[in-house]
Each structure stands twice: as structure tokens, then as C-alpha cells.
Design a protein around this motif. Structure first.
Motif, PDB file in Angstrom:
ATOM      1  N   UNK A  43     -20.397   2.435  11.959  1.00 43.06           N
ATOM      2  CA  UNK A  43     -18.992   2.162  12.276  1.00 43.06           C
ATOM      3  C   UNK A  43     -18.156   3.416  12.001  1.00 43.06           C
ATOM      4  N   UNK A  44     -18.498   4.517  12.675  1.00 42.65           N
ATOM      5  CA  UNK A  44     -17.979   5.826  12.278  1.00 42.65           C
ATOM      6  C   UNK A  44     -16.468   5.969  12.325  1.00 42.65           C
ATOM      7  N   UNK A  45     -15.804   5.417  13.342  1.00 44.05           N
ATOM      8  CA  UNK A  45     -14.353   5.593  13.443  1.00 44.05           C
ATOM      9  C   UNK A  45     -13.645   4.952  12.255  1.00 44.05           C
ATOM     10  N   UNK A  46     -13.996   3.710  11.957  1.00 46.50           N
ATOM     11  CA  UNK A  46     -13.357   3.035  10.824  1.00 46.50           C
ATOM     12  C   UNK A  46     -13.770   3.697   9.509  1.00 46.50           C
ATOM     13  N   UNK A  47     -15.040   4.106   9.418  1.00 44.42           N
ATOM     14  CA  UNK A  47     -15.507   4.758   8.194  1.00 44.42           C
ATOM     15  C   UNK A  47     -14.742   6.046   7.932  1.00 44.42           C
ATOM     16  N   UNK A  48     -14.501   6.837   8.997  1.00 43.79           N
ATOM     17  CA  UNK A  48     -13.766   8.082   8.830  1.00 43.79           C
ATOM     18  C   UNK A  48     -12.338   7.840   8.398  1.00 43.79           C
ATOM     19  N   UNK A  49     -11.670   6.857   9.015  1.00 44.75           N
ATOM     20  CA  UNK A  49     -10.295   6.541   8.642  1.00 44.75           C
ATOM     21  C   UNK A  49     -10.226   5.988   7.226  1.00 44.75           C
ATOM     22  N   UNK A  50     -11.178   5.152   6.873  1.00 43.79           N
ATOM     23  CA  UNK A  50     -11.204   4.560   5.535  1.00 43.79           C
ATOM     24  C   UNK A  50     -11.408   5.635   4.469  1.00 43.79           C
ATOM     25  N   UNK A  51     -12.334   6.550   4.722  1.00 44.88           N
ATOM     26  CA  UNK A  51     -12.590   7.636   3.778  1.00 44.88           C
ATOM     27  C   UNK A  51     -11.338   8.480   3.585  1.00 44.88           C
ATOM     28  N   UNK A  52     -10.649   8.773   4.688  1.00 45.09           N
ATOM     29  CA  UNK A  52      -9.434   9.571   4.590  1.00 45.09           C
ATOM     30  C   UNK A  52      -8.355   8.817   3.818  1.00 45.09           C
ATOM     31  N   UNK A  96      -8.782   6.704   1.369  1.00 44.65           N
ATOM     32  CA  UNK A  96      -9.110   6.790  -0.056  1.00 44.65           C
ATOM     33  C   UNK A  96      -8.754   8.167  -0.598  1.00 44.65           C
ATOM     34  N   UNK A  97      -9.094   9.219   0.151  1.00 45.21           N
ATOM     35  CA  UNK A  97      -8.792  10.575  -0.303  1.00 45.21           C
ATOM     36  C   UNK A  97      -7.290  10.801  -0.416  1.00 45.21           C
ATOM     37  N   UNK A  98      -6.530  10.315   0.562  1.00 43.00           N
ATOM     38  CA  UNK A  98      -5.076  10.470   0.503  1.00 43.00           C
ATOM     39  C   UNK A  98      -4.482   9.665  -0.644  1.00 43.00           C
ATOM     40  N   UNK A  99      -5.024   8.480  -0.878  1.00 42.83           N
ATOM     41  CA  UNK A  99      -4.547   7.657  -1.991  1.00 42.83           C
ATOM     42  C   UNK A  99      -4.779   8.368  -3.313  1.00 42.83           C
ATOM     43  N   UNK A 100      -5.957   8.917  -3.504  1.00 40.79           N
ATOM     44  CA  UNK A 100      -6.255   9.630  -4.741  1.00 40.79           C
ATOM     45  C   UNK A 100      -5.286  10.796  -4.952  1.00 40.79           C
ATOM     46  N   UNK A 101      -5.038  11.541  -3.875  1.00 36.24           N
ATOM     47  CA  UNK A 101      -4.101  12.661  -3.977  1.00 36.24           C
ATOM     48  C   UNK A 101      -2.703  12.167  -4.314  1.00 36.24           C
ATOM     49  N   UNK A 102      -2.290  11.038  -3.747  1.00 37.03           N
ATOM     50  CA  UNK A 102      -0.966  10.500  -4.038  1.00 37.03           C
ATOM     51  C   UNK A 102      -0.848  10.043  -5.486  1.00 37.03           C
ATOM     52  N   UNK A 103      -1.909   9.442  -6.013  1.00 35.05           N
ATOM     53  CA  UNK A 103      -1.898   9.014  -7.409  1.00 35.05           C
ATOM     54  C   UNK A 103      -1.791  10.205  -8.343  1.00 35.05           C
ATOM     55  N   UNK A 104      -2.565  11.237  -8.061  1.00 38.92           N
ATOM     56  CA  UNK A 104      -2.532  12.445  -8.886  1.00 38.92           C
ATOM     57  C   UNK A 104      -1.158  13.102  -8.840  1.00 38.92           C
ATOM     58  N   UNK A 105      -0.556  13.112  -7.646  1.00 37.74           N
ATOM     59  CA  UNK A 105       0.756  13.745  -7.487  1.00 37.74           C
ATOM     60  C   UNK A 105       1.858  12.934  -8.139  1.00 37.74           C
ATOM     61  N   UNK A 106       1.555  11.670  -8.456  1.00 35.80           N
ATOM     62  CA  UNK A 106       2.558  10.834  -9.099  1.00 35.80           C
ATOM     63  C   UNK A 106       3.458  10.128  -8.131  1.00 35.80           C
ATOM     64  N   UNK A 118       0.836  -1.208   0.000  1.00 35.46           N
ATOM     65  CA  UNK A 118       0.000   0.000   0.000  1.00 35.46           C
ATOM     66  C   UNK A 118       0.867   1.254   0.000  1.00 35.46           C
ATOM     67  N   UNK A 119       0.379   2.296  -0.615  1.00 33.55           N
ATOM     68  CA  UNK A 119       1.147   3.541  -0.700  1.00 33.55           C
ATOM     69  C   UNK A 119       1.143   4.297   0.616  1.00 33.55           C
ATOM     70  N   UNK A 120       0.146   4.040   1.474  1.00 34.97           N
ATOM     71  CA  UNK A 120       0.035   4.748   2.745  1.00 34.97           C
ATOM     72  C   UNK A 120      -0.892   3.982   3.669  1.00 34.97           C
ATOM     73  N   UNK A 121      -0.903   4.375   4.926  1.00 31.33           N
ATOM     74  CA  UNK A 121      -1.817   3.776   5.904  1.00 31.33           C
ATOM     75  C   UNK A 121      -2.459   4.876   6.730  1.00 31.33           C
ATOM     76  N   UNK A 122      -3.719   4.665   7.091  1.00 34.98           N
ATOM     77  CA  UNK A 122      -4.447   5.567   7.981  1.00 34.98           C
ATOM     78  C   UNK A 122      -4.984   4.724   9.131  1.00 34.98           C
TER      79      UNK A 122
END
Length: 371
Positions: A350-359, A361-371, A145-149
Motif C-alpha cells: 500500500x505504498x501511497x498510503x504508507x508514504x503519506x503515513x510515514x511523512x 509521523x515524521x512531521x508530527x515528531x518534528x512538531x513535537x520537538x519544536x514545541x 491532530x496537529x497536522x494532516x498529510x
């Protein structure tokens, strides 16, 4: 030669174009060049050039699927999608109920999942061992994985990401460093935050950008959301309300957590509240149950008063294992205060896991865009 500094460079234009194409594919999963042009407002030749560049970078692939062209239906179009090698992210929850890990992609799909059980209260070596085991959930994936939350049911040091043991912290006994434990399993950063903060992030979809999230379960916590962002404090320990002074038995001022110790609703051998015992105590024979409900309602209302005085939220969202069930008693006590505030139950699942999971995905997308 044109040297106008106000004009963007060709490299910048291409970078912005590629970002639009990638984000369109993240939203729609697969698109033709013509559809990419329609979705982004970029010309078809420019969209085609962007697809070519992104294929060369290994971020986009031809899916092999084709449009139904020919015989008067126009040219056959190729469908493109993100490459499986574009990357994944690891979302982890560390909680009394156990440790859960998911490998997610940029679409938000779960590619692998694992879980493990820890003791209660938990010792850092035990948690680290389970954390290491579940971090391998995606071993069959081509790349790390490119990152972990990480969501953790303990206070988190903002600077280091370490879990901090505070007096009456109900879960982890000692300090744990999730960054060090998970670092070897991911290619990039490990982001760690408290579970209540992640839960508040998950609740933004329902509550908006300015509210307080009050967690009332085995542990006690609060998160303040302003302008869509969670306030974490200088060290990351904002929202630790267990020792906040509030109304106790017979109106005496007492630390919030001591109200539940006096009721005898703590888990054996732990500083955690026993939700089942608390709910039973507030549903006992009528006179005793009513007294217990008033006691808990006044104690929580005292905490709400402090939150309102310091943060002035427009809404207080109540979550956790027992808080929503006692919302009527809490609301009645809050309504008697000089500065009442609307209350409502948390809605996210499951709000805690949902919040971390959403973040993640958002960080992954930003990392992909940034290359």
C-alpha cells in the motif's frame, strides 16, 4: 561577564537536550532517567532536569511504572513516556478504491481509522463530503491532530495543494481543495501530494535514494527520486506521463494513454485503464497475448527511454496493478534500447498510503520537538 558569541546560550543547550530526550522516548517509548542518560549521552542530572521541563510543558509524563529496585538492586527508577497530549497527525489517502484516514501518534501507532467509498469517476463535492466524514476518525482524541498529510490519486498543484484535473486524468473530474476541506479538522498545516510521489517515498527503503518509480495501474504516473527527494517540478506536475509520446501499434508514435484505448482496455465511461481487462488481454490465446505483451512492453519501454534520457536513474521500480505482472515484457523491450536500465518490481505494501503515513509521523515528531 562571559560574552563569547561562540558559546551556545543556556537556552539553546536546554533546547538541544530536550530534543535528544524527546527523540529517545519516540524511539524507545518509555525510559527511566538513567536509561535516558545512557541513550543520549547526557548526564543523569541533566536528563532529569530535561524530564522536569518537558513534564511542565505537557510533553512527557510519569507512566506510574517503576523499576525493580531495593534490596541491593539500586534505587527505584520511574519510567517516563510521551504524553498523550503531545499530539497526533492525520494521514489520508484519496484514491479510486475509496478514501481512508488514520490518526497516528509519534510512535507510529494507529489510534483511529475510518474509510469511505466514492464514485468512479469521482466528483469533487462527493469526495469533499466523504473526506469531511473520515476526517473525524479521531473525535474521541483529546485534541485535534496537529497536522494532516494527504495522498491523492490526481495531479496536485504544488503551490496551493489543490487537486488539478488534466485531460485523461482517470479519477477526479474537476478540482478539489483538500487543504480547505481538512483545515477545520487539524490544528496545523495540511500537506498534499500525488499518490505516485508518496509511493516513491515509501519505496526508498528498498530502492535507495536515486531511482525512478513507474506507476502502471488504472492511472499512469512516474516519480523521480534523486538524493532521497522526489522531484515535483515548478508547479508540482512532474511525472504526468499519460500523454508522453511513445511507440504504439505498428510502431507508430502515439500518446502513451492511447495505446490502451486502442487495445480496448479502458474502464467504461472513464479514461482509466481497466487492469483486469489489460491482464486478460495479455493472457489471451498465445498469438494474441504475445502480440499484446510486446505492444505494451514497447510502449512502456518508450516511456522508460524518456525517463532515462532526462533523469538518468540507476534503477526503475515498477508498481501499480498491472505493471509488475508485465515486467518481463517491459524488461525485454528496455534491454533492446541503447541506454538500458535495471528494472524491478515495487516492494512496499500500500505504498501511497504508507508514504503519506510515514511523512505524517515524521512531521508530527518534528512538531513535537519544536514545541
Amino acid at each position: 561577564m562571559d560574552t563569547d558569541p561562540a558559546r551556545p546560550s543556556l537556552e539553546l543547550v536546554r533546547s538541544v537536550t530536550d530534543e535528544h530526550v524527546l527523540r529517545a522516548l519516540m524511539r524507545h517509548r518509555r525510559l527511566t532517567r538513567a536509561e535516558l542518560s545512557a541513550q543520549t549521552g547526557i548526564s543523569k542530572p541533566t536528563a532529569g532536569e530535561s524530564v522536569r521541563r518537558l513534564q511542565e510543558r505537557g510533553l512527557v509524563v510519569d507512566t506510574g511504572e517503576r523499576t525493580a529496585g531495593g534490596r541491593g538492586k539500586g534505587r527505584v527508577g520511574s519510567y517516563y513516556a510521551l504524553s498523550p497530549r503531545a499530539g497526533t497527525a492525520l494521514a489520508v489517502s484519496i484514491a479510486p478504491g475509496g478514501i481512508a484516514a488514520e490518526i497516528v501518534d509519534a510512535y507510529g501507532d494507529t489510534l483511529a481509522r475510518a474509510s469511505g467509498v466514492v464514485g468512479r469517476p469521482a466528483a469533487p463535492p462527493e469526495v469533499a463530503a466523504v473526506l469531511t466524514a473520515v476526517a473525524g476518525a479521531g473525535r474521541e482524541q483529546p485534541d485535534r491532530p496537529r497536522l494532516a498529510v494527504v495522498s491523492a490519486a490526481d495531479p496536485v498543484d504544488r503551490r496551493t495543494g489543490r487537486l488539478v484535473h488534466l485531460p485523461d486524468a482517470p479519477f477526479l473530474v474537476g478540482e478539489l481543495d483538500p487543504v480547505a476541506v481538512l483545515g477545520p479538522h487539524v490544528a496545523g498545516p495540511v500537506v498534499v501530494d500525488n499518490d505516485v510521489n508518496w509511493a516513491a517515498r515509501a519505496e526508498r527503503e528498498h530502492a535507495g535514494d536515486d531511482f525512478a518509480y513507474l506507476y502502471l495501474g488504472e492511472g499512469l504516473g512516474c516519480a523521480i527520486v534523486g538524493g532521497g527527494e522526489v522531484a515535483r517540478g515548478r508547479t508540482g506536475l512532474a511525472g504526468e506521463i499519460a500523454h508522453l509520446l511513445t511507440a504504439g501499434p505498428r510502431g507508430h508514435t502515439t500518446p502513451f494513454i492511447e495505446v490502451f484505448a486502442g487495445m480496448g482496455v479502458r474502464l467504461p465511461g472513464s479514461t482509466a485503464i481497466d487492469p483486469a481487462a489489460l491482464l486478460a488481454a495479455t493472457a489471451a490465446p498465445a498469438p494474441l497475448a504475445a502480440a499484446n505483451r510486446r505492444l505494451v512492453g514497447r510502449a512502456v519501454a518508450g516511456v522508460v527511454a524518456a525517463i532515462v534520457a532526462l533523469a538518468d536513474p540507476g534503477l526503475v521500480v515498477v508498481g501499480g496493478a498491472w505493471g509488475p505482472a508485465l515486467l518481463d515484457a517491459i524488461g525485454a523491450a528496455v534491454a533492446e534500447q541503447a541506454r538500458a536500465v535495471p528494472l524491478r518490481k515495487a516492494e512496499a505494501k500500500e505504498p501511497a498510503h504508507a508514504g503519506a503515513r510515514q511523512d505524517a509521523v515524521e512531521r508530527l515528531r518534528a512538531a513535537i520537538v519544536a514545541g
